[in-house]
Motif scaffolding. Sequence first.
Motif, PDB file in Angstrom:
ATOM      1  N   GLY A 130       0.803  -1.221   0.000  1.00  0.00           N
ATOM      2  CA  GLY A 130       0.000   0.000   0.000  1.00  0.00           C
ATOM      3  C   GLY A 130       0.838   1.274   0.000  1.00  0.00           C
ATOM      4  N   ASP A 131       2.081   1.187  -0.428  1.00  0.00           N
ATOM      5  CA  ASP A 131       3.007   2.323  -0.441  1.00  0.00           C
ATOM      6  C   ASP A 131       3.186   2.923   0.946  1.00  0.00           C
ATOM      7  OD1 ASP A 131       4.837   4.145  -1.426  1.00  0.00           O
ATOM      8  OD2 ASP A 131       3.313   5.538  -2.157  1.00  0.00           O
ATOM      9  N   ALA A 132       3.345   2.053   1.925  1.00  0.00           N
ATOM     10  CA  ALA A 132       3.541   2.509   3.302  1.00  0.00           C
ATOM     11  C   ALA A 132       4.830   3.313   3.467  1.00  0.00           C
ATOM     12  CB  ALA A 132       3.537   1.309   4.253  1.00  0.00           C
ATOM     13  N   ALA A 133       5.805   3.109   2.595  1.00  0.00           N
ATOM     14  CA  ALA A 133       7.084   3.828   2.705  1.00  0.00           C
ATOM     15  C   ALA A 133       6.931   5.328   2.515  1.00  0.00           C
ATOM     16  CB  ALA A 133       8.088   3.276   1.698  1.00  0.00           C
ATOM     17  N   THR A 134       5.786   5.748   2.040  1.00  0.00           N
ATOM     18  CA  THR A 134       5.552   7.183   1.861  1.00  0.00           C
ATOM     19  C   THR A 134       5.643   7.948   3.177  1.00  0.00           C
ATOM     20  OG1 THR A 134       4.185   8.799   0.725  1.00  0.00           O
ATOM     21  CG2 THR A 134       3.028   7.163   2.027  1.00  0.00           C
ATOM     22  N   ILE A 135       5.485   7.246   4.303  1.00  0.00           N
ATOM     23  CA  ILE A 135       5.603   7.929   5.603  1.00  0.00           C
ATOM     24  C   ILE A 135       7.015   8.480   5.819  1.00  0.00           C
ATOM     25  CG2 ILE A 135       3.754   6.586   6.680  1.00  0.00           C
ATOM     26  CD1 ILE A 135       5.996   5.061   8.216  1.00  0.00           C
ATOM     27  N   TYR A 136       7.999   7.894   5.125  1.00  0.00           N
ATOM     28  CA  TYR A 136       9.383   8.352   5.246  1.00  0.00           C
ATOM     29  C   TYR A 136       9.668   9.566   4.368  1.00  0.00           C
ATOM     30  CZ  TYR A 136      10.241   3.742   7.347  1.00  0.00           C
ATOM     31  OH  TYR A 136      10.206   2.624   8.123  1.00  0.00           O
ATOM     32  N   GLY A 137       8.847   9.791   3.358  1.00  0.00           N
ATOM     33  CA  GLY A 137       9.080  10.905   2.438  1.00  0.00           C
ATOM     34  C   GLY A 137       9.050  10.445   1.000  1.00  0.00           C
ATOM     35  N   ARG A 138       9.539  11.283   0.114  1.00  0.00           N
ATOM     36  CA  ARG A 138       9.535  11.015  -1.319  1.00  0.00           C
ATOM     37  C   ARG A 138      10.724  10.164  -1.725  1.00  0.00           C
ATOM     38  NH1 ARG A 138       8.724  17.243  -3.168  1.00  0.00           N
ATOM     39  NH2 ARG A 138       6.628  17.500  -2.361  1.00  0.00           N
ATOM     40  N   GLY A 139      10.581   9.574  -2.913  1.00  0.00           N
ATOM     41  CA  GLY A 139      11.713   8.878  -3.530  1.00  0.00           C
ATOM     42  C   GLY A 139      11.886   7.442  -3.080  1.00  0.00           C
ATOM     43  N   PRO A 140      12.998   6.822  -3.500  1.00  0.00           N
ATOM     44  CA  PRO A 140      13.260   5.404  -3.198  1.00  0.00           C
ATOM     45  C   PRO A 140      13.722   5.237  -1.751  1.00  0.00           C
ATOM     46  CG  PRO A 140      15.064   6.309  -4.473  1.00  0.00           C
ATOM     47  CD  PRO A 140      14.024   7.387  -4.372  1.00  0.00           C
ATOM     48  N   ARG A 141      12.803   5.161  -0.849  1.00  0.00           N
ATOM     49  CA  ARG A 141      13.069   5.219   0.585  1.00  0.00           C
ATOM     50  C   ARG A 141      14.001   4.118   1.079  1.00  0.00           C
ATOM     51  NH1 ARG A 141      13.061   9.952   1.257  1.00  0.00           N
ATOM     52  NH2 ARG A 141      13.783   9.244   3.268  1.00  0.00           N
ATOM     53  N   PHE A 142      13.904   2.926   0.502  1.00  0.00           N
ATOM     54  CA  PHE A 142      14.750   1.827   0.985  1.00  0.00           C
ATOM     55  C   PHE A 142      16.189   2.004   0.509  1.00  0.00           C
ATOM     56  CE2 PHE A 142      10.569  -0.743   0.707  1.00  0.00           C
ATOM     57  CZ  PHE A 142      10.087  -0.112   1.829  1.00  0.00           C
ATOM     58  N   ILE A 143      16.392   2.673  -0.592  1.00  0.00           N
ATOM     59  CA  ILE A 143      17.740   2.996  -1.054  1.00  0.00           C
ATOM     60  C   ILE A 143      18.335   4.077  -0.158  1.00  0.00           C
ATOM     61  CG2 ILE A 143      19.160   3.843  -2.981  1.00  0.00           C
ATOM     62  CD1 ILE A 143      17.822   1.108  -3.490  1.00  0.00           C
ATOM     63  N   TYR A 144      17.501   5.009   0.294  1.00  0.00           N
ATOM     64  CA  TYR A 144      17.972   6.061   1.192  1.00  0.00           C
ATOM     65  C   TYR A 144      18.298   5.534   2.582  1.00  0.00           C
ATOM     66  CZ  TYR A 144      16.364   9.491  -2.263  1.00  0.00           C
ATOM     67  OH  TYR A 144      16.180  10.247  -3.399  1.00  0.00           O
ATOM     68  N   GLY A 145      17.934   4.288   2.854  1.00  0.00           N
ATOM     69  CA  GLY A 145      18.296   3.691   4.135  1.00  0.00           C
ATOM     70  C   GLY A 145      17.134   3.466   5.072  1.00  0.00           C
ATOM     71  N   ASP A 146      15.925   3.855   4.691  1.00  0.00           N
ATOM     72  CA  ASP A 146      14.767   3.580   5.539  1.00  0.00           C
ATOM     73  C   ASP A 146      14.484   2.090   5.502  1.00  0.00           C
ATOM     74  OD1 ASP A 146      14.311   6.306   6.202  1.00  0.00           O
ATOM     75  OD2 ASP A 146      13.390   6.600   4.242  1.00  0.00           O
ATOM     76  N   LYS A 147      14.028   1.570   6.592  1.00  0.00           N
ATOM     77  CA  LYS A 147      13.801   0.138   6.732  1.00  0.00           C
ATOM     78  C   LYS A 147      12.501  -0.276   6.048  1.00  0.00           C
ATOM     79  CE  LYS A 147      14.138  -3.358  10.230  1.00  0.00           C
ATOM     80  NZ  LYS A 147      14.764  -3.658  11.465  1.00  0.00           N
ATOM     81  N   SER A 148      12.582  -1.370   5.292  1.00  0.00           N
ATOM     82  CA  SER A 148      11.359  -1.867   4.661  1.00  0.00           C
ATOM     83  C   SER A 148      10.495  -2.520   5.735  1.00  0.00           C
ATOM     84  CB  SER A 148      11.684  -2.861   3.546  1.00  0.00           C
ATOM     85  OG  SER A 148      11.902  -4.134   4.071  1.00  0.00           O
ATOM     86  N   PHE A 149       9.236  -2.654   5.454  1.00  0.00           N
ATOM     87  CA  PHE A 149       8.293  -3.149   6.439  1.00  0.00           C
ATOM     88  C   PHE A 149       8.359  -4.661   6.584  1.00  0.00           C
ATOM     89  CE2 PHE A 149       6.878   0.905   4.843  1.00  0.00           C
ATOM     90  CZ  PHE A 149       6.834   1.620   6.027  1.00  0.00           C
ATOM     91  N   ALA A 150       9.022  -5.346   5.680  1.00  0.00           N
ATOM     92  CA  ALA A 150       9.161  -6.792   5.755  1.00  0.00           C
ATOM     93  C   ALA A 150      10.396  -7.199   6.557  1.00  0.00           C
ATOM     94  CB  ALA A 150       9.228  -7.409   4.353  1.00  0.00           C
ATOM     95  N   GLU A 151      11.279  -6.237   6.839  1.00  0.00           N
ATOM     96  CA  GLU A 151      12.503  -6.547   7.593  1.00  0.00           C
ATOM     97  C   GLU A 151      12.177  -6.719   9.062  1.00  0.00           C
ATOM     98  OE1 GLU A 151      15.879  -3.973   6.776  1.00  0.00           O
ATOM     99  OE2 GLU A 151      14.904  -3.378   4.904  1.00  0.00           O
ATOM    100  N   ASP A 152      12.875  -7.616   9.714  1.00  0.00           N
ATOM    101  CA  ASP A 152      12.699  -7.826  11.153  1.00  0.00           C
ATOM    102  C   ASP A 152      13.387  -6.705  11.915  1.00  0.00           C
ATOM    103  OD1 ASP A 152      13.247 -11.340  10.734  1.00  0.00           O
ATOM    104  OD2 ASP A 152      11.370 -10.229  10.719  1.00  0.00           O
TER     105      ASP A 152
END
Length: 153
Positions: A130-152
């Motif tokens: 559902g594009d939950a990564a949008t809470i971190y901001g714009r762009g490729p959030r997991f490349i910027y270092g934000d944690k994906s929601f599937a990671e423990d």
Amino acid sequence: MPATVLTIGELADRTGLTTSAIRFYETKGIVTASRNAGGQRRFMRADIRRLSFALIAQEFGFTIKEISDQLATLPPGRAPNKADWQRLSQQFKLHLDERIARMERLRSTLDGCMGCGCLSLTECNLYNAGDAATIYGRGPRFIYGDKSFAEDD
């Protein structure tokens, strides 16, 4: 013994830059020229190193502003010594480490979900449902270092 000051032409010959490029770098604070009695620019030999640093940093994607900010930490009006360059180096290494980490994340996840919000890959539903990564901001959030929601955690 090499001259302690260089004309803009001599600096251009040594760095491979055009004189107009050197004047551009001067406007950005990368180098600072003094003027002789005739008003001609004179540069310190140490400006060869400053320009070399700028050229290689640009090659690796750093902006003129980032480079200028780093070089502004060096003392004005004299050739930086080894301790001066070591201080700059320590700070710049932090920026390099960040870029290297980001590039490694890109290399390892480019064919997978980047957290960009496109949701075009099947694994996006797992990593970025559902594009939950949008809470971190714009762009490729997991490349910027934000944690994906599937990671423990």
